[in-house]
Design an enzyme around this catalytic site. Structure first.
Site, PDB file in Angstrom:
ATOM      1  N   ASP A  12      -8.442  -2.453   4.580  1.00 50.76           N
ATOM      2  CA  ASP A  12      -7.420  -1.649   5.268  1.00 50.76           C
ATOM      3  C   ASP A  12      -7.725  -1.432   6.747  1.00 50.76           C
ATOM      4  OD1 ASP A  12      -6.207  -1.463   2.792  1.00 50.76           O
ATOM      5  OD2 ASP A  12      -7.160   0.455   2.315  1.00 50.76           O
ATOM      6  N   LYS A  15      -5.843  -5.682   9.101  1.00 52.23           N
ATOM      7  CA  LYS A  15      -5.858  -7.152   9.143  1.00 52.23           C
ATOM      8  C   LYS A  15      -4.443  -7.715   9.213  1.00 52.23           C
ATOM      9  CE  LYS A  15      -8.067  -7.168   5.200  1.00 52.23           C
ATOM     10  NZ  LYS A  15      -8.276  -5.729   5.027  1.00 52.23           N
ATOM     11  N   GLY A  39      -3.094  -4.963   0.282  1.00 45.67           N
ATOM     12  CA  GLY A  39      -1.835  -4.455   0.843  1.00 45.67           C
ATOM     13  C   GLY A  39      -1.948  -4.584   2.344  1.00 45.67           C
ATOM     14  N   HIS A  40      -1.251  -5.569   2.907  1.00 47.53           N
ATOM     15  CA  HIS A  40      -1.367  -5.856   4.345  1.00 47.53           C
ATOM     16  C   HIS A  40      -0.057  -5.484   5.029  1.00 47.53           C
ATOM     17  CE1 HIS A  40      -4.747  -9.026   3.512  1.00 47.53           C
ATOM     18  NE2 HIS A  40      -5.068  -7.806   3.142  1.00 47.53           N
ATOM     19  N   THR A 127      -7.848  -1.044  -8.233  1.00 47.67           N
ATOM     20  CA  THR A 127      -6.401  -0.900  -8.014  1.00 47.67           C
ATOM     21  C   THR A 127      -5.628  -1.086  -9.322  1.00 47.67           C
ATOM     22  OG1 THR A 127      -6.227  -3.256  -7.523  1.00 47.67           O
ATOM     23  CG2 THR A 127      -6.569  -1.787  -5.631  1.00 47.67           C
ATOM     24  N   GLN A 222      -9.273  -7.499   1.551  1.00 38.14           N
ATOM     25  CA  GLN A 222     -10.370  -6.530   1.369  1.00 38.14           C
ATOM     26  C   GLN A 222     -11.278  -6.537   2.608  1.00 38.14           C
ATOM     27  OE1 GLN A 222      -9.744  -8.710  -1.769  1.00 38.14           O
ATOM     28  NE2 GLN A 222      -8.173  -7.173  -1.856  1.00 38.14           N
ATOM     29  N   THR A 237     -14.937  -5.370  -4.921  1.00 36.36           N
ATOM     30  CA  THR A 237     -13.949  -6.168  -5.641  1.00 36.36           C
ATOM     31  C   THR A 237     -14.676  -7.388  -6.211  1.00 36.36           C
ATOM     32  OG1 THR A 237     -11.713  -7.070  -5.561  1.00 36.36           O
ATOM     33  CG2 THR A 237     -13.111  -7.502  -3.621  1.00 36.36           C
ATOM     34  N   THR A 298      -1.294  -0.332  -1.315  1.00 35.21           N
ATOM     35  CA  THR A 298      -1.006  -0.901  -2.629  1.00 35.21           C
ATOM     36  C   THR A 298      -0.802   0.188  -3.673  1.00 35.21           C
ATOM     37  OG1 THR A 298      -2.177  -2.932  -2.139  1.00 35.21           O
ATOM     38  CG2 THR A 298      -1.952  -2.400  -4.469  1.00 35.21           C
ATOM     39  N   THR A 299      -1.677   1.187  -3.667  1.00 36.60           N
ATOM     40  CA  THR A 299      -1.620   2.198  -4.732  1.00 36.60           C
ATOM     41  C   THR A 299      -1.150   3.564  -4.232  1.00 36.60           C
ATOM     42  OG1 THR A 299      -3.922   2.775  -4.329  1.00 36.60           O
ATOM     43  CG2 THR A 299      -3.503   1.117  -6.040  1.00 36.60           C
ATOM     44  N   GLY A 300      -1.082   3.744  -2.920  1.00 37.24           N
ATOM     45  CA  GLY A 300      -0.673   5.034  -2.360  1.00 37.24           C
ATOM     46  C   GLY A 300      -1.764   6.095  -2.438  1.00 37.24           C
ATOM     47  N   ASP A 331      -5.850   4.896  18.655  1.00 37.30           N
ATOM     48  CA  ASP A 331      -4.938   6.010  18.977  1.00 37.30           C
ATOM     49  C   ASP A 331      -5.178   7.223  18.076  1.00 37.30           C
ATOM     50  OD1 ASP A 331      -3.897   3.921  17.151  1.00 37.30           O
ATOM     51  OD2 ASP A 331      -2.299   5.365  16.758  1.00 37.30           O
ATOM     52  N   SER A 411      -6.040  -2.291  19.263  1.00 34.39           N
ATOM     53  CA  SER A 411      -4.727  -1.922  18.746  1.00 34.39           C
ATOM     54  C   SER A 411      -4.546  -0.414  18.884  1.00 34.39           C
ATOM     55  CB  SER A 411      -4.633  -2.361  17.286  1.00 34.39           C
ATOM     56  OG  SER A 411      -3.460  -1.855  16.704  1.00 34.39           O
TER      57      SER A 411
HETATM   58  P1  GDP Z   1      -4.988  -4.207   5.990  1.00 43.25           P
HETATM   59  O1  GDP Z   1      -5.118  -4.117   4.516  1.00 43.25           O
HETATM   60  O2  GDP Z   1      -6.286  -4.483   6.672  1.00 43.25           O
HETATM   61  O3  GDP Z   1      -3.913  -5.170   6.427  1.00 43.25           O
HETATM   62  O4  GDP Z   1      -4.529  -2.772   6.495  1.00 43.25           O
HETATM   63  P2  GDP Z   1      -3.383  -1.842   5.834  1.00 43.25           P
HETATM   64  O5  GDP Z   1      -2.063  -2.427   6.144  1.00 43.25           O
HETATM   65  O6  GDP Z   1      -3.709  -1.565   4.414  1.00 43.25           O
HETATM   66  O7  GDP Z   1      -3.630  -0.490   6.599  1.00 43.25           O
HETATM   67  C1  GDP Z   1      -3.554  -0.390   7.982  1.00 43.25           C
HETATM   68  C2  GDP Z   1      -2.499   0.664   8.347  1.00 43.25           C
HETATM   69  O8  GDP Z   1      -2.650   1.038   9.706  1.00 43.25           O
HETATM   70  C3  GDP Z   1      -1.082   0.143   8.229  1.00 43.25           C
HETATM   71  O9  GDP Z   1      -0.248   1.211   7.858  1.00 43.25           O
HETATM   72  C4  GDP Z   1      -0.750  -0.312   9.650  1.00 43.25           C
HETATM   73  O10 GDP Z   1       0.639  -0.282   9.934  1.00 43.25           O
HETATM   74  C5  GDP Z   1      -1.489   0.722  10.461  1.00 43.25           C
HETATM   75  N1  GDP Z   1      -2.011   0.272  11.764  1.00 43.25           N
HETATM   76  C6  GDP Z   1      -2.530  -0.928  12.107  1.00 43.25           C
HETATM   77  N2  GDP Z   1      -3.006  -0.886  13.375  1.00 43.25           N
HETATM   78  C7  GDP Z   1      -2.777   0.368  13.830  1.00 43.25           C
HETATM   79  C8  GDP Z   1      -3.092   1.048  15.042  1.00 43.25           C
HETATM   80  O11 GDP Z   1      -3.673   0.499  15.964  1.00 43.25           O
HETATM   81  N3  GDP Z   1      -2.731   2.365  15.120  1.00 43.25           N
HETATM   82  C9  GDP Z   1      -2.098   3.017  14.115  1.00 43.25           C
HETATM   83  N4  GDP Z   1      -1.804   4.297  14.281  1.00 43.25           N
HETATM   84  N5  GDP Z   1      -1.784   2.402  12.955  1.00 43.25           N
HETATM   85  C10 GDP Z   1      -2.143   1.107  12.806  1.00 43.25           C
HETATM   86  P1  IMO Z   2      -6.829  -4.899   1.688  1.00 43.23           P
HETATM   87  O1  IMO Z   2      -6.751  -6.403   1.670  1.00 43.23           O
HETATM   88  C1  IMO Z   2      -9.007  -1.364   0.380  1.00 43.23           C
HETATM   89  C2  IMO Z   2     -10.912  -1.557  -3.547  1.00 43.23           C
HETATM   90  C3  IMO Z   2     -10.396  -0.667  -4.652  1.00 43.23           C
HETATM   91  C4  IMO Z   2     -11.685  -0.429  -5.404  1.00 43.23           C
HETATM   92  C5  IMO Z   2     -12.395  -1.773  -5.313  1.00 43.23           C
HETATM   93  C6  IMO Z   2     -12.208  -2.672  -6.520  1.00 43.23           C
HETATM   94  O2  IMO Z   2      -5.507  -4.231   1.766  1.00 43.23           O
HETATM   95  O3  IMO Z   2      -7.809  -4.434   2.715  1.00 43.23           O
HETATM   96  P2  IMO Z   2     -10.144  -4.106  -7.411  1.00 43.23           P
HETATM   97  O4  IMO Z   2      -8.757  -3.701  -7.799  1.00 43.23           O
HETATM   98  O5  IMO Z   2     -10.194  -5.108  -6.317  1.00 43.23           O
HETATM   99  O6  IMO Z   2     -10.995  -4.512  -8.570  1.00 43.23           O
HETATM  100  O7  IMO Z   2     -10.822  -2.747  -6.855  1.00 43.23           O
HETATM  101  O8  IMO Z   2     -11.861  -2.416  -4.169  1.00 43.23           O
HETATM  102  N1  IMO Z   2      -9.904  -2.421  -2.907  1.00 43.23           N
HETATM  103  C7  IMO Z   2      -9.417  -2.237  -1.671  1.00 43.23           C
HETATM  104  N2  IMO Z   2      -9.639  -1.243  -0.793  1.00 43.23           N
HETATM  105  N3  IMO Z   2      -8.222  -2.395   0.730  1.00 43.23           N
HETATM  106  C8  IMO Z   2      -8.021  -3.413  -0.129  1.00 43.23           C
HETATM  107  O9  IMO Z   2      -7.367  -4.545   0.212  1.00 43.23           O
HETATM  108  C9  IMO Z   2      -8.605  -3.341  -1.417  1.00 43.23           C
HETATM  109  N4  IMO Z   2      -8.583  -4.152  -2.500  1.00 43.23           N
HETATM  110  C10 IMO Z   2      -9.399  -3.593  -3.395  1.00 43.23           C
HETATM  111  O10 IMO Z   2      -9.845   0.506  -4.151  1.00 43.23           O
HETATM  112  O11 IMO Z   2     -12.471   0.506  -4.717  1.00 43.23           O
HETATM  113 MG    MG Z   3      -4.635  -2.810   2.966  1.00 43.88          MG
END
Ligand code: GDP
Ligand code: IMO
Ligand code: MG
Length: 422
Positions: A12, A15, A39-40, A127, A222, A237, A298-300, A331, A411
Site C-alpha cells: 500500500d 505503487k 488493491g492498487h 485478506t 504487496q 503473503t 481490498t478489505t477496507g 502531504d 508524490s
Molecule cells: P498500492 O497498493 O501500493 O497501490 O497502494 P494503495 O492504492 O493500496 O494505497 C495508496 C493510497 O494512497 C491510495 O488511496 C492512493 O490513492 C493514495 N495515494 C497515493 N499517493 C498519494 C499521495 O502522494 N498523497 C495522498 N494523500 N494519497 C496518495
Molecule cells: P498491495 O499490493 C497490504 C497482507 C495481509 C496480511 C498478509 C497476508 O495492495 O500493496 P494474504 O491475503 O496475502 O495471505 O495476507 O499480507 N497483504 C497486504 N497488505 N497491501 C497488500 O497488497 C497486501 N496483500 C496482502 O493484510 O497481513
Molecule cells: Mg494496496
C-alpha cells in the site's frame, strides 16, 4: 528500458499511482505475483479505480497489460474487473494477456484461508482471498492452472483428485461439509470459456516485445516485508514480492531488467497482524489514519500507521537492488511540529543497524529516532520540487541520505498531477 516497481515497506505504498504515471511511457505492464489480495489505486480526473489483478497501467489505452505466470488468479475477480472497466468504457480487448501457466484460485482455497486463520494461535490477518492455500497447492504440485480450464477433461481429473483429498481434510480437520464436484466444474469451465480470448504464453509475448525494443514495467504487488522470504515471516503473503519475483513470475530473464524503483510512503503502514517497530500510539495512529485515509483498498480494514523506518527501507534497497525511490504521501505529514525517522533498533542493550530476522528481536526492538522539523502545509498544487516548503525538502533529502539512495519521484496527492520528478 525495463523497470521493476516494488513496494519497499508492507504494501500500500502507492505503487498503483506510480505505475499509472510511468505507464504513459512504456509499451507493456506485467503483474508478476500476488493475486486479488492486492488493491492498487489510480486516481484520474478525480475518478478512483482500484485494481486487484489487472495491471495499473490499463488506463493508458495503448498499453498492453499482462498477468504473469507468478500471479494467482481468481477468475470471478478478474471477470468482475474486466466488466468494471467496460462499464467505464475502457476496453481490454487485445490489450489484456493472461498467462496460461498462472494458478487458479478455487473456492476451497478461499474457505481454507479463513478456516486456517481461525485455528491459528497468532492470526496472520490475511485478506481471505485464498492466496496462501493456492500457492501451497502450486508448490504441492496439485494446483490448477489457467490452461487447465481450457481443457475440460484435464481439469475434471485434476479437480476430482483435489476434492477427494481436500474434502476429507475439510470434514475431518475443519468440520466443514466439503465441496461438490459438479458445481465447481461447471462454473470454472464457464470461467475458462469467458477468459479464453486472454489466455496465452505471456513469457513468449513479453520476450518478443523486448526483442522489438519495447519497454516493460513490472508491477510488484504487496511489499518487501510481506515477501515470503524477506518479510516478517510468518506474517507475510505467500509469494515473492521482491524484485527477483519479476523474473520467476513472468519468464523474463534477470539480464533484461534495467532498473528497480522502490515505492515508499513518507511514513509506514501495515494492514494485518505482525511486528511493526515504529508503530504509533493509538491516538496518533487515528490522526494519521484519518488524514492519510489509511484503510485497505481490498478489505477496507484500518491500516496501522508509524514513522518512516530507514532500517527497513535500507534492507528493501539491498534485497531488491533498488536504483531509486518514489516517495509518496508526503502531504499527509504536513502540520506536524516534529517528524521522526527510525535509524537503528535497540534490543537487549545492543544497537542494530540491520533489520533483524529474529522474530523476538523484531517484536521487542525499540527504534532509535532522528527528529526533524515539520512544515505547516504542503502546497495543493506544486508544479516543481522547489515549491515545496524548505523543511519538507530537508525531510526528503534526509531520507535520501540516510537510505543512501536517490529519490526520483515525490508524490503529494493521489492524482496524476500531484507528482514531482526530481
Ligand atoms: P498500492 O497498493 O501500493 O497501490 O497502494 P494503495 O492504492 O493500496 O494505497 C495508496 C493510497 O494512497 C491510495 O488511496 C492512493 O490513492 C493514495 N495515494 C497515493 N499517493 C498519494 C499521495 O502522494 N498523497 C495522498 N494523500 N494519497 C496518495
Ligand atoms: P498491495 O499490493 C497490504 C497482507 C495481509 C496480511 C498478509 C497476508 O495492495 O500493496 P494474504 O491475503 O496475502 O495471505 O495476507 O499480507 N497483504 C497486504 N497488505 N497491501 C497488500 O497488497 C497486501 N496483500 C496482502 O493484510 O497481513
Ligand atoms: Mg494496496
Amino acid at each position: 528500458m525495463n523497470t521493476v516497481i516494488v513496494g519497499a515497506q508492507w504494501g500500500d505504498e502507492g505503487k498503483g499511482k506510480i505505475i499509472d504515471i510511468l505507464s504513459g511511457k512504456v509499451d507493456c505492464i506485467a503483474r508478476y505475483q500476488g493475486g486479488s489480495n492486492a488493491g492498487h489505486t489510480v486516481v484520474v480526473n478525480g475518478k478512483e479505480f482500484i485494481f486487484h489483478l489487472i495491471p495499473s497501467g490499463i488506463l493508458h489505452r495503448s498499453a498492453v497489460c499482462c498477468i504473469g505466470n507468478g500471479v494467482t488468479i481468481d477468475p470471478e475477480s478478474l471477470i468482475g474487473e474486466i466488466r468494471g472497466l467496460a462499464a467505464a468504457r475502457i476496453s481490454v480487448v487485445n490489450r489484456l494477456k493472461v498467462s496460461s501457466l498462472a494458478h487458479v484460485i478455487m473456492p476451497y482455497h478461499k474457505v481454507l484461508d479463513k478456516l486456517r486463520e481461525g485455528k491459528r494461535t497468532h492470526r496472520i490477518g490475511t485478506t481471505g482471498r485464498g492466496i496462501g492455500p493456492c500457492y501451497a497447492d502450486k508448490v504441492n504440485r496439485c494446483g490448477i492452472r489457467m490452461i487447465d480450464l481450457l481443457n475440460p477433461a484435464v481439469f475434471g481429473e485434476k479437480l476430482r483428485d483435489n476434492l477427494r483429498e481436500k474434502n476429507e481434510i475439510f470434514r475431518k480437520v475443519y468440520r466443514h461439509p466439503g465441496f461438490r464436484f459438479e458445481l465447481i466444474y461447471r462454473q470454472y469451465c464457464e470461467y475458462g470459456r469467458r477468459l479464453k480470448p486472454y489466455i496465452c504464453d505471456t513469457s513468449a509475448y513479453l520476450n518478443g516485445a523486448i526483442g522489438q525494443n519495447k519497454s516493460i514495467l513490472f508491477e510488484g504487488a504487496q511489499g518487501t516485508f510481506l515477501d515470503i522470504d524477506f518479510g516478517t515471516y510468518p506474517f507475510v503473503t505467500s509469494s515473492s514480492a521482491t524484485s527477483g519475483g519479476s523474473c520467476i513470475g513472468t519468464g523474463v530473464a534477470p539480464t533484461k531488467i534495467d532498473k528497480v524503483i522502490g515505492v515508499a510512503k513518507a511514513y509506514t503502514t501495515r494492514v494485518g497482524e505482525g511486528p511493526f517497530p515504529t508503530e504509533f500510539e493509538p491516538a496518533f495512529n487515528d490522526i494519521i489514519r484519518t488524514k492519510g485515509k489509511e484503510f485497505g483498498a481490498t478489505t477496507g480494514r484500518p491500516r496501522r500507521c508509524g514513522w518512516f523506518d530507514s532500517v527497513m527501507v535500507k534492507q528493501a534497497i539491498r534485497v531488491n537492488g533498488i536504483t531509486s525511490l518514489a516517495l509518496t504521501k508526503i502531504d499527509v505529514l504536513a502540520g506536524l511540529p516534529v517528524i521522526k525517522v527510525a535509524t537503528a533498533y535497540k534490543y537487549k542493550g545492543k544497537t542494530f543497524k540491520d533489520f533483524p530476522g529474529d522474530y523476538d528481536a523484531l517484536c521487542r526492538s525499540v527504534p532509535v529516532y532522528k527528529e526533524l522539523k515539520g512544515w505547516s502545509e504542503t502546497p495543493v498544487k506544486a508544479d516543481s520540487y522547489k515549491k515545496l516548503p524548505v523543511a519538507c525538502r530537508d525531510y526528503i533529502s534526509y531520507l535520501s541520505d540516510v537510505c543512501s539512495t536517490d529519490i526520483s519521484i515525490v508524490s503529494i496527492g493521489s492524482g496524476r498531477e500531484d507528482t514531482l520528478f526530481i
